[in-house]
Design an enzyme around this catalytic site. Structure first.
Site, mmCIF file in Angstrom:
data_model
loop_
_atom_site.group_PDB
_atom_site.id
_atom_site.type_symbol
_atom_site.label_atom_id
_atom_site.label_comp_id
_atom_site.label_asym_id
_atom_site.label_seq_id
_atom_site.Cartn_x
_atom_site.Cartn_y
_atom_site.Cartn_z
ATOM 1 N N ASP A 60 19.658 -25.347 29.400
ATOM 2 C CA ASP A 60 20.590 -25.844 28.540
ATOM 3 C C ASP A 60 19.845 -26.083 27.025
ATOM 4 O O ASP A 60 19.252 -27.135 26.993
ATOM 5 C CB ASP A 60 21.028 -27.269 29.130
ATOM 6 N N LYS A 94 26.086 -26.517 18.837
ATOM 7 C CA LYS A 94 25.422 -27.040 17.910
ATOM 8 C C LYS A 94 24.997 -25.874 16.777
ATOM 9 O O LYS A 94 25.646 -25.449 15.742
ATOM 10 C CB LYS A 94 24.251 -28.113 18.257
ATOM 11 N N TYR A 97 21.481 -34.770 29.702
ATOM 12 C CA TYR A 97 22.791 -34.848 29.173
ATOM 13 C C TYR A 97 23.176 -33.289 29.194
ATOM 14 O O TYR A 97 22.596 -32.594 28.458
ATOM 15 C CB TYR A 97 23.390 -35.826 28.221
#
Ligand code: KE4
Length: 438
Positions: free
Chosen positions: A248, A276, A153
């Protein structure tokens, strides 16, 4: 879970009232789907406070937190140095919409810790980071096709909400409502850890591929560890065919190693996305990489990318304070050791209870599997992981005051604030949960 099976502490609680009222105004009662507990059943927990490794819900129940806001809270909730940095920045205005020295400080620090990021752009989420990185790779190569991997994802931009096409090497089909087939058609989805598929794809279409985006350690189908040979093959094929390799590292960045997964596996991507941890809990994303690629971005180049709050001074201050803390000597070694202690304890408890279970960690992120072995692909985890057992385990742990990710297909996280006492408490709760399963 039917209402008559709801845990007693959720009946007639403020939590229940808030959830019922929220659903009237917010789809599913949540601002992000995974929070809705749809995968595990029951009602989501509404929190009002966090401190260190702990959370308190609106009814005052305490939990040990193993979600860490899905990764950002690596130094624990409300760390005094992070809170202080945010308060100081906020007192100078929350946003200017103009450059600040803080953004330069963040760019210098990212470049220092992740040297492959020769230039970097800040934005406000991981989704923006990956969407922008892909557009930049397309602008740099002049190609349209992108490649991702099943189970990975990368945020919710249209071109990434795509599942494997009918034929293994045909381009994708939408994996969400609202994504045009014409957009999905440019995305090819392969199997993670399958080097042969990579070889076959690049032999067939290598010169059409703008970029390959990958979670170098997967955290979004539960934790899946890469085979080094798979990453090495990917790197070599992208180099040979002029495709941009995008790591990623929104989840793995600063979590699995101070330099991210690229440092752990010694593989240098062409671009990296971050999020994050670099916001410390406030909205920050970042993308960057080789200078010649990043120079395609406006106002220098022709690839447009922008954001009102990109590089926001308050958010960047939270990120800088967090990154300062994680550079302390031995930070990642201690985090990894604490996480492994939890994994080993859980496996011992499951074995003692005769429950089929496996677990593993990479740095401060971990995977729990109700299967004989740790899975290495999406197909394996979908086939072998006993979701019903995970859901029962999840609710027993929640009742005991241990907050795991509300899905059998998400990674968990330990913070620097998790003490040995927290681990012992968690393992006691796990013994009870496993007993309920055996
Ligand atoms: P955000 O747009 O949610 O900041 O980042 C998207 C993203 C990009 N890349 C990776 C590897 C990610 O893990 C994420 C977001 N992760 C999920 C956790 N599975 C966020 C939780 C949520 O969607 O609420």
């Amino acid at each position: 879970m039917a209402i008559n099976n709801w845990p007693k502490y959720l009946m007639n609680s403020l939590n229940q009232t808030l959830f019922e009222k929220s659903q009237a105004l917010i789809p599913g009662g949540v601002n992000s789907p995974v929070r809705a507990f749809r995968s595990v059943g029951g009602t989501p927990i509404f929190f009002k406070k966090g401190l260190g490794s702990k959370l308190w819900d609106v009814d005052g129940k305490e939990y040990i937190d193993y979600i860490n806001s899905w990764g950002p809270m690596i130094v624990g909730h409300a760390h005094p140095q992070v809170v202080k940095a945010v308060q100081a920045a906020a007192a100078n205005s929350l946003s200017f919409g103009a450059p600040t020295g803080l953004e330069l400080e963040m760019a210098e620090l990212i470049n220092k810790l992740v040297p492959s990021m020769e230039q970097v752009r800040l934005n406000s989420s991981g989704t923006e980071a990956t969407m922008s990185a892909i557009r930049t790779a397309r602008g740099f190569t002049g190609r349209d096709k992108i490649v991702k991997f099943e189970g990975c994802y990368h945020g919710h931009s249209d071109g990434l909400l795509v599942k494997a096409g009918s034929g293994l090497l045909t381009f994708g089909e939408p994996d969400s409502g609202g994504v045009p087939a014409s957009v999905a058609a440019h995305t090819l989805t392969l199997e993670y850890n399958n080097s042969q598929q990579l070889e076959d794809l690049f032999a067939k279409s290598g010169d059409e591929i703008a970029c390959v985006i990958i979670e170098p350690v997967v955290g979004n189908m539960n934790l899946i560890v890469p085979k080094l040979e798979f990453l090495q093959t990917l790197r070599a094929l992208c180099t040979k065919h002029g495709a941009v390799l995008i790591f990623d590292e929104v989840m793995t960045g600063f979590r699995v190693h101070l330099g991210g997964a690229q440092a752990l596996y010694n593989i240098k991507p062409d671009m990296t996305t971050l999020g994050k941890v670099i916001g410390g809990g406030l909205p920050v994303g970042a993308f960057g990489g080789r200078k010649e690629i990043m120079q395609c971005l406006a106002p220098v180049g022709k690839v447009y990318q922008a954001g009102t709050l990109s590089g926001n001074p308050v958010a960047v201050s939270a990120g800088l304070a967090t990154l300062k803390l994680i550079q302390e000597n031995g930070f990642h070694e201690k985090l990894s050791a604490q996480t492994k202690k939890l994994m080993d304890g859980l496996m011992a408890a499951a074995k003692q209870a005769g429950v089929t279970f496996s677990a593993q960690n990479v740095g401060g992120m971990f995977g729990l599997y109700f299967s004989e072995h740790c899975p290495t692909s999406y197909a394996e985890i979908m086939r072998d992981n006993n979701k019903a057992h995970f859901n029962q385990f999840f609710h027993s742990m929640l009742e005991s005051g241990v907050y795991l990710g509300p899905s059998a297909f998400e990674a968990g996280f330990v913070s620097a604030a998790h003490t040995d006492a927290d681990i012992i408490f968690t393992l006691e709760a796990a013994k009870k949960a496993f007993a309920g399963l055996s």
